[in-house]
Design an enzyme around this catalytic site. Structure first.
Site, short mmCIF file in Angstrom:
data_model
loop_
_atom_site.label_atom_id
_atom_site.label_comp_id
_atom_site.label_asym_id
_atom_site.label_seq_id
_atom_site.Cartn_x
_atom_site.Cartn_y
_atom_site.Cartn_z
N VAL A 1 0.82 -1.21 0.00
CA VAL A 1 0.00 0.00 0.00
C VAL A 1 0.86 1.26 0.00
O VAL A 1 0.37 2.35 0.25
CB VAL A 1 -0.97 0.03 1.20
N ALA B 1 5.92 3.56 7.20
CA ALA B 1 6.57 4.85 7.41
C ALA B 1 7.05 4.94 8.85
O ALA B 1 8.14 5.44 9.12
CB ALA B 1 5.60 5.99 7.08
N LEU C 1 4.13 3.80 1.18
CA LEU C 1 4.71 4.22 2.47
C LEU C 1 3.63 4.83 3.36
O LEU C 1 3.64 6.02 3.62
CB LEU C 1 5.82 5.23 2.23
N HIS C 2 2.69 4.04 3.82
CA HIS C 2 1.65 4.58 4.69
C HIS C 2 2.10 4.49 6.15
O HIS C 2 3.27 4.23 6.42
CB HIS C 2 0.31 3.89 4.43
N ALA C 3 1.18 4.73 7.06
CA ALA C 3 1.55 4.92 8.46
C ALA C 3 2.48 3.84 9.04
O ALA C 3 3.48 4.16 9.64
CB ALA C 3 0.29 5.03 9.32
#
Lengths: 92, 580
Positions: free
Chosen positions: A12, A19, A14-16
């Protein structure tokens, strides 16, 4: 100035979560590291220790990013960060 | 199993005059429990636009204060993440990083140096970051909420007031507040919260729905209860709708009795039947594969309502065919050989989907929602039906499909045509608009079954918004007018001549006393949250079909919703025995 490129492996982007893992790793380094999308000028690079900067980069799965750092141990440090980005952190 | 806190009355700092004081509200989820309360803090007030640094405060001092507050919020969230597990832990860890994010703080400090107050600076800095994330769309857009949550926490820290959101505690507590928002209910930890009590909200509010889904005792619309002090001990009776301050020995006995009952009620043998053997299949309402697996384990005889919009609530764009097939297949696989009723996307009103609904409608409950979105976004429904048909291929589940918010026989005919074109054999529609109840015979001329959605049917019949606390007494399916509409729907099915099934998939089916009335009115199947299956099954098994019909007749002719409920409950002694 050391420079490395990495291809984002997380499905998905570099999401939460990915990251967060990346930023935590950057935070442990005694160096200032920047991150930018490949092809963008180094002046526009973002602070890699900021989770919000990383997320606002909007890097998706398969995108190439450029990491830069200066100083002693920069090469090794960037290698370790590339490894994190090139692992599919969602699969774990 | 809920823990019963047996602290002796008077141990908390309660004013003696409060002892034994009771509050009456609307019981929305049964259960009797004693525990100390924690209050839901007020939402954080926005600092005035253009709020400047206080006289005598230098930008350096304000920046230091902001950094300290950000650090404190980060430390607090990190500490909490250590105690959490799984997805909750990761969200807290990421949120903790956001609280002390160098980019965010830098942007706020820049504003402070121009003379803006620390509170307003972080408010504006976070707003721009949130907007930027929002504009990225998709997953990043959802994280915008996290940034705003962090902002509220930092401002609360700067002001020295409690952090917004559900309070954190090491020990389980009873949560008391004005009302809960959907975002609060998502972060509610059922291992920490013993019961929910609100001063506002109605029987169909988010607080009520989440309480029933989690099996937590809950009372809503208990006026004045949010003025109680944190830490005091109360007794909550989620069936009677009462709260008592500093309970005595009687209440301790009742709470202990409930703990025993829930253990006994935990089993449902997988066949819903009355005392005389008349079968009433009990199915479950689910929002996805995870729910479906749980429902199957709880003995559900199928799925009476698959809320497909719940699979895609956080989406900005229409889910792809492959994504849809995967989501539906997961549910079908949990129920081999059993019925699964798939409801097509029910977007709108309190469940907006950005790719289908127009958020600017002045009156969304009466707007383009449910089946009606086919008018404004043609194609989405047909693609969804194709995905359902594809997902059904090769599964052993018996797949039925129904459309929400149908108002006319013409719409039902059109929907049946779309189903046929997609190769789906059993089309049906929801009856939740009064016009559909009144024309059930014509509607059933075109489709094979109907399912009553009592939540919306009640709100439309009574012209009372489901979310409004002051209208809670109008907004109950016990209203004789709502029961009449259910009776007319069953009569419509008989008039049509093929005895086509009439089910109920609204919250009404989860109320054991009302379930008895529904069966008496001629409803053939009941679908509910999996938690309610065992209680409903136990009560249905205590009555015969003739008895249910007698109780239905009493409820239909009652003077008020309160009378209908009281009269029926009085004739069902098992409810008191089980504390339901």
């Amino acid at each position: 100035m050391s420079e490395r490129t990495a291809v984002i492996a997380s499905r998905v982007g570099l999401h939460a979560r990915p990251a967060g893992i990346f930023v935590a790793a950057v935070g442990e380094l005694p160096l200032e590291v920047t991150i930018a999308m490949a092809g963008e000028p180094a002046d526009d690079a973002m602070d890699a220790s900021s989770i919000l900067s990383i997320m606002s980069l909007g890097a998706s799965n398969g995108d190439t990013v450029v990491l830069r750092a200066e100083g002693e141990g920069a090469d090794e440090a960037l290698e370790s960060l590339v490894k994190i980005l090139e692992t599919d952190l969602d699969a774990e | 199993m809920r823990t019963i806190v047996q602290t002796l009355p008077g141990s908390a700092s309660t004013d003696k005059s409060e002892t034994g004081r009771t509050f009456a509200g609307v019981g929305v989820s049964p259960g009797r429990i004693i525990g100390s309360i924690l209050l839901m803090p007020q939402a954080v007030r926005e600092p005035a636009v253009g709020d400047r640094l206080a006289e005598g405060t230098s930008p350096e001092e304000a920046s230091t204060a902001l950094r300290a507050a950000a650090k404190a919020v980060q430390t607090n969230l990190t500490t909490r993440s250590v105690g959490a597990s799984g997805a909750g832990r990761e969200v807290l860890e990421a949120t903790a990083l956001m609280a002390n994010d160098p980019m965010l703080i830098k942007a706020a400090v820049k504003l402070i140096t121009t003379g803006t107050s620390a509170e307003r600076a972080i408010w504006d800095a976070a707003a721009s970051v949130a907007e930027m994330l929002h504009n990225l769309g998709g997953y990043m857009a959802e994280r915008a909420t996290d940034v705003l949550d962090v902002r509220g926490r930092i401002v609360a820290e700067l002001r020295g007031v409690p952090a917004p959101g559900i309070p954190y505690s090491d020990t389980p507590f009873i949560l008391v507040g004005e009302d809960l928002a959907p975002a609060d209910t998502a972060t509610l930890d059922p291992a920490k919260v013993l019961a929910l009590v609100t001063s506002s909200g109605g029987p169909q509010s988010h607080t009520a729905i989440i309480a029933r889904a989690l099996g937590l005792p809950a009372v809503v619309a208990a006026v004045g209860v949010d003025a109680l002090a944190a830490g005091i001990l109360v007794f909550v009776d989620g069936a009677a709708g009462t709260i008592m301050v500093d309970p005595g020995a009687d209440e301790v006995a009742l709470a202990n009795g409930w703990a025993t009952t829930t253990a006994a009620l935990a089993v449902f043998d997988g066949t819903g039947r009355l005392k005389d053997g008349h079968l009433v299949p009990l199915l479950s309402n689910v929002g996805g594969a995870k729910d479906a697996v749980k429902a199957a384990a709880a003995g559900a005889q199928g799925v009476g309502l698959l809320r497909t919009e719940f699979c895609f609530l956080e989406r900005d764009t229409e889910p792809s065919l492959a994504e849809q097939v995967e989501a539906y297949r997961g549910v079908f696989d949990a129920f081999p050989g059993k019925k699964v009723v798939v409801r097509t996307l029910d977007a709108g009103a309190d469940k907006p989907l950005p790719f289908l609904t127009d958020a600017s409608e002045p009156n969304p409950a009466l707007g383009v929602r449910g089946y009606r979105t086919d008018l404004s976004s043609p194609g989405v429904l047909e693609r969804q039906l194709a995905a359902i048909a594809l997902a059904a291929e090769g599964t052993e589940a018996e797949v039925w499909v129904m459309a929400p918010m149908i108002s006319t026989a013409e719409e039902a005919e059109h929907f049946a045509g779309l189903c046929q074109a997609a190769g789906l054999q059993t089309p049906g529609v929801m009856v939740e608009v009064p016009s559909a109840a009144l024309t059930a015979a014509s509607i059933l001329g075109h489709v094979d079954f109907v399912s009553l959605g009592t939540n919306d049917l009640t709100q439309y019949a009574m012209a009372a918004d489901r979310q409004l606390g002051p209208l809670a007494s109008l907004n109950t399916p016990w209203q004789p007018a709502v029961l009449q509409l259910i009776r007319l729907t069953v009569a419509g099915s008989r008039d049509e001549g093929h005895d086509k099934p009439v089910g109920v998939c609204g919250e009404a089916a989860a109320d054991p006393a009302l379930a008895v009335v529904l069966v008496g009115l001629g409803v053939s199947t009941l679908s509910m949250t999996a938690r309610a299956l065992s209680a409903v099954a136990a009560v249905l098994a205590s009555v015969t079909l003739i008895e249910t019909q007698g109780l239905a007749a009493l409820a239909l002719t009652a003077h008020s919703a309160t009378d209908a409920r009281r009269i029926v409950r009085e004739k069902l002694p098992i409810l008191t025995e089980l504390g339901l």
